[in-house]
Scaffold this motif. Structure first.
Motif, PDB file in Angstrom:
ATOM      1  N   ALA A  44       0.829  -1.207   0.000  1.00 26.42           N
ATOM      2  CA  ALA A  44       0.000   0.000   0.000  1.00 26.42           C
ATOM      3  C   ALA A  44       0.863   1.257   0.000  1.00 26.42           C
ATOM      4  O   ALA A  44       0.473   2.291  -0.544  1.00 26.42           O
ATOM      5  CB  ALA A  44      -0.932  -0.006   1.199  1.00 26.42           C
ATOM      6  N   PRO A  48      -0.289   2.207  -3.895  1.00 29.25           N
ATOM      7  CA  PRO A  48      -1.589   2.346  -3.202  1.00 29.25           C
ATOM      8  C   PRO A  48      -2.758   1.832  -4.024  1.00 29.25           C
ATOM      9  O   PRO A  48      -3.692   1.235  -3.471  1.00 29.25           O
ATOM     10  CB  PRO A  48      -1.687   3.858  -2.970  1.00 29.25           C
ATOM     11  CG  PRO A  48      -0.279   4.345  -2.998  1.00 29.25           C
ATOM     12  CD  PRO A  48       0.443   3.472  -3.969  1.00 29.25           C
ATOM     13  N   CYS A  51      -3.962  -1.941  -3.878  1.00 29.94           N
ATOM     14  CA  CYS A  51      -4.675  -2.441  -2.699  1.00 29.94           C
ATOM     15  C   CYS A  51      -6.158  -2.063  -2.721  1.00 29.94           C
ATOM     16  O   CYS A  51      -6.880  -2.344  -1.751  1.00 29.94           O
ATOM     17  CB  CYS A  51      -4.009  -1.913  -1.425  1.00 29.94           C
ATOM     18  SG  CYS A  51      -2.329  -2.530  -1.206  1.00 29.94           S
TER      19      CYS A  51
END
Length: 249
Positions: A44, A48, A51
């Protein structure tokens, strides 16, 4: 708070290298550190958007992070299709309108390089030439001198015997950078590659005049030539692969 609970609080704050090191401490640490939640936290931070999916695009986030963040080791190349025995290099060096050197150099001669360095070269140049990195060098016989205030240029073509074709390496490039500390005067040109390799560009061929102080201020006493492709090729095999991809005509 138990010992295991303390580890589960700490592990999400670790970087990937540190979390991987924890897995090598003991079986208990390894089992805890393999929890995919910790690796999802790392993914993440780096990606990012990945996810936002309900499930990882691979089997686990640990596998995803391991695949794309581990250090890349040097890969073993397949044997090149070309050898120095197949090549001849045509080297011409000009001092303004005067031809200083014009030589047909067999590939094995350039591959073998300068066997014995002359007396009197500076320590920095000796260290460079005797270093472990692969380099192609050629002794200049007879040696010549070059006034620093005059224009010196170089052209290099290469011929391959197996196909009777020629490629350009350097086209009338100027030795416009003189490193007095390392006793090298350098010129470069960008390689031209075959249309079958359309995404390769921006790789330079460098050629250097190796010199000693002549005793006269502003005069270079040239005893050798060095050629390399350090932007992309640092071993003999890599050099041969690079030459094989040139625009042979």
């Amino acid at each position: 708070m138990t010992y295991e609970e303390i580890l589960k609080v700490i592990f999400p704050y670790l970087e990937g290298v540190d979390l991987a090191s924890c897995m090598a401490v003991c079986k208990q640490w390894r089992d805890i550190a393999r929890n995919d939640y910790f690796w999802k936290c790392l993914c993440a931070k780096r990606w990012p958007s990945i996810c936002k999916r309900p499930n990882p695009p691979t089997l686990t986030y640990y596998k995803l992070y391991q695949t794309f963040c581990r250090r890349q080791h040097s890969r073993t190349l397949l044997p090149p299709r070309l050898s120095f025995n197949d090549l001849e290099f045509f080297i011409d060096i000009w001092n303004e309108d005067r031809l200083l050197l014009s030589d047909v150099v067999p590939g094995p001669v350039l591959e073998t390089g300068i066997k014995i360095l002359p007396q009197g070269i500076c320590n920095m140049l000796r260290f460079h030439l005797e270093g472990p990195e692969y380099k192609m060098t050629l002794p200049v016989e007879p040696r010549f001198t070059v006034p620093m205030n005059q224009t010196v240029s170089v052209s290099v073509l290469v011929w391959r015997k197996d196909s009777n074709r020629v490629a350009r390496i350097i086209d009338k490039s100027m030795f416009d950078y003189i490193d007095r500390t390392a006793h090298r005067a350098m010129a470069f040109d960008y390689l031209e590659f075959s249309p079958s390799h359309p995404f390769i560009s921006g790789i330079r061929a460098w050629i250097s005049l190796l010199f000693m102080e002549d005793g006269n201020e502003g005069v270079l006493d040239v005893f050798g030539i060095e050629m390399d492709f350090c932007d992309a090729a640092t071993s003999k095999e890599e050099v041969l692969w690079l030459l094989d991809m040139l625009d042979w005509k």
